[in-house]
Enzyme design. Structure first.
Site, PDB file in Angstrom:
ATOM      1  N   ARG A 116       0.847  -1.199   0.000  1.00  0.00           N
ATOM      2  CA  ARG A 116       0.000   0.000   0.000  1.00  0.00           C
ATOM      3  C   ARG A 116       0.881   1.246   0.000  1.00  0.00           C
ATOM      4  NH1 ARG A 116      -1.388   2.035   4.570  1.00  0.00           N
ATOM      5  NH2 ARG A 116      -2.008   0.086   5.564  1.00  0.00           N
ATOM      6  N   TYR A 139     -17.189  15.701 -16.057  1.00  0.00           N
ATOM      7  CA  TYR A 139     -17.493  14.279 -16.001  1.00  0.00           C
ATOM      8  C   TYR A 139     -18.576  14.013 -14.950  1.00  0.00           C
ATOM      9  CZ  TYR A 139     -16.768   9.291 -15.418  1.00  0.00           C
ATOM     10  OH  TYR A 139     -16.958   7.940 -15.332  1.00  0.00           O
ATOM     11  N   ASP A 169      -7.994  18.170 -14.631  1.00  0.00           N
ATOM     12  CA  ASP A 169      -8.312  16.817 -15.096  1.00  0.00           C
ATOM     13  C   ASP A 169      -8.000  16.802 -16.595  1.00  0.00           C
ATOM     14  OD1 ASP A 169      -9.469  14.504 -16.142  1.00  0.00           O
ATOM     15  OD2 ASP A 169     -11.153  14.515 -14.738  1.00  0.00           O
TER      16      ASP A 169
HETATM   17  C1  LIG Z   1     -13.682   8.507 -16.740  1.00  0.00           C
HETATM   18  C2  LIG Z   1     -13.362   9.837 -16.212  1.00  0.00           C
HETATM   19  C3  LIG Z   1     -13.155  10.037 -14.842  1.00  0.00           C
HETATM   20  C4  LIG Z   1     -13.316   8.920 -13.833  1.00  0.00           C
HETATM   21  O1  LIG Z   1     -12.346   7.934 -13.962  1.00  0.00           O
HETATM   22  P1  LIG Z   1     -12.575   6.366 -13.621  1.00  0.00           P
HETATM   23  O2  LIG Z   1     -11.284   5.757 -14.001  1.00  0.00           O
HETATM   24  O3  LIG Z   1     -13.736   5.902 -14.444  1.00  0.00           O
HETATM   25  O4  LIG Z   1     -12.871   6.286 -12.166  1.00  0.00           O
HETATM   26  C5  LIG Z   1     -12.798  11.306 -14.421  1.00  0.00           C
HETATM   27  N1  LIG Z   1     -12.650  12.336 -15.288  1.00  0.00           N
HETATM   28  C6  LIG Z   1     -12.862  12.180 -16.609  1.00  0.00           C
HETATM   29  C7  LIG Z   1     -12.687  13.347 -17.515  1.00  0.00           C
HETATM   30  C8  LIG Z   1     -13.211  10.939 -17.118  1.00  0.00           C
HETATM   31  O5  LIG Z   1     -13.427  10.794 -18.425  1.00  0.00           O
END
Ligand SMILES: *Cc1c(COP(=O)(O)O)cnc(C)c1O
Length: 381
Positions: free
Chosen positions: A50, A102, A174
């Site tokens: 971990r 998202y 993101d």
């Molecule tokens: C898919 C996605 C997420 C979430 O990610 P997971 O791996 O599905 O938990 C977050 N931000 C964006 C822009 C995404 O496309």
């Protein structure tokens, strides 16, 4: 240092020189929970998986290098990665957030973190005045999608990072839709990048994973503390799969983007299509900005058909293109955001954002573009 190698080269190098004992070209999958100590008070650098695992670390070092950050972190999913970052904030803190983000992130913020006293304001982060107007005395963070989902709006990361610096807020990007191959937010001044590695980075629709990169060591320390404390880490097998996927990131993105450009242009000319959202099109409002900050436009397209009935027709009749959630893999997928990925967003907000009953989203894969266009054409007929 003679500067960095190119991203495409560095991606191939991930894990390459890890195993000095055997010279294995790929990093081994260290499928172990714990590590023997060489002596009292001594450690090989690994104690318990971990806290740190060599396969996971090869991935973490790799993404940190591609993103030009100081340290990377791998999580069990993109949502686990975002959750870890939100734990950097405290009760009473306010965050400014991209409004058409998202759906899962929106759900996490509204239905989980709000309960713990975090406050969120959603704005169009492609509009600097709107972002500035949303900042409050207690704003401690900006959470922005570099290219939004599903409408592909473009945020000016450089300008947003300056604003965050002035106001003492963390700038979190993101960057799932663009990846470090096309955009490197930390070079533009952001503090943290986060990825759903389930998408372009792993790239094969076969793994769920999340990644975070911090620009500065002090912040990295805090994130490491949270990663180890919360424990939503990525396992060694999945870490290996993400590394394997990332080695081909550049050629996949090149091909996917080339295909997306052709399909977007074709859709734009199609009589049954009302509107195409693709930042590579010269009439897209974010086209010039993305061109100035990124090395490409990505491979996500949103488009509106003229009649709601055509939505079901396209979803059901496409054969090569799969009707499935997710994005970024080698296979082309089509989704209906209103009913799928963005179902948790309140109807009135969806309406304002333009996520409606005629909007479809394509994640363009690496197939031959002619075949993809032929599939869409027969589905329209
Ligand atoms: C898919 C996605 C997420 C979430 O990610 P997971 O791996 O599905 O938990 C977050 N931000 C964006 C822009 C995404 O496309």
């Amino acid at each position: 240092m003679g500067g960095y190698m190119k991203i495409s080269t560095q991606a191939v190098q991930i894990g390459l020189d890890w195993d000095t004992r055997t010279g294995a070209v790929t990093v081994p999958i260290y499928q172990t929970a714990t590590f023997r100590h060489p002596g009292l008070g001594q450690s090989t650098g690994y104690d318990y998986s971990r806290s740190g695992n060599p396969t996971r670390q090869a991935l973490e070092d790799g993404i940190a290098r591609l993103d030009r950050g100081c340290r990377g972190f791998a999580y069990a999913s993109g949502m686990a990665a975002i959750t870890n970052l939100l734990l950097l904030f405290q009760r009473g803190d306010h965050l400014v957030v991209t409004e058409d983000l998202y759906g899962g992130t929106y759900r996490l913020f509204e239905q989980v973190f709000q309960q713990y006293g975090l406050e969120f304001t959603y704005v169009d982060t492609s509009d600097m005045a709107a972002v500035k107007g949303a900042f409050k005395a207690n704003t401690r963070g900006l959470f922005v999608e570099s290219l939004t989902n599903p409408l592909l709006k473009v945020a000016d990361i450089r300008a947003l990072a300056i604003l965050c610096k002035e106001r003492g807020a963390l700038c979190i990007v993101d960057n799932t839709f663009l990846t470090p191959y096309l955009l490197r937010p930390l070079e533009l001044g952001a503090d943290i990048t986060v990825y759903s590695a389930s998408k372009y980075l792993a790239g094969h629709n076969d793994t769920v994973a999340g990644l975070v990169v911090a620009k500065a060591p002090q912040l990295a320390e805090k994130i490491y503390f949270l990663q180890n404390s919360v424990g939503a880490v990525l396992g060694p097998q999945d870490s290996w799969l993400v590394i394997r996927g990332m080695k081909t990131l550049a050629i996949r993105m090149d091909r996917q983007e080339a295909n997306a450009g052709r399909i977007a242009a074709w859709l734009q000319r199609h009589p049954l299509v009302a509107k195409v959202h693709y930042p590579g099109l010269s009439d897209h409002p974010g086209h010039a900005l993305l061109q100035s900050e990124a090395a490409g436009f990505g491979a996500m397209i949103a488009f509106e058909v003229k009649e709601p009935a055509q939505v079901e027709q396209l979803l059901m009749k496409t054969q090569l293109i799969s009707f499935a959630e997710s994005l970024g893999g080698v296979e082309t997928l089509i989704t209906f955001p209103e009913a799928q990925t963005h179902a948790d967003i309140k109807p009135e907000i969806r309406k304002r954002l333009g996520i409606n009953n005629v909007l479809l989203r394509l994640s363009v894969g690496i197939e031959d573009a002619d075949d993809l266009i032929a599939d869409l054409e027969q589905a329209f007929e």
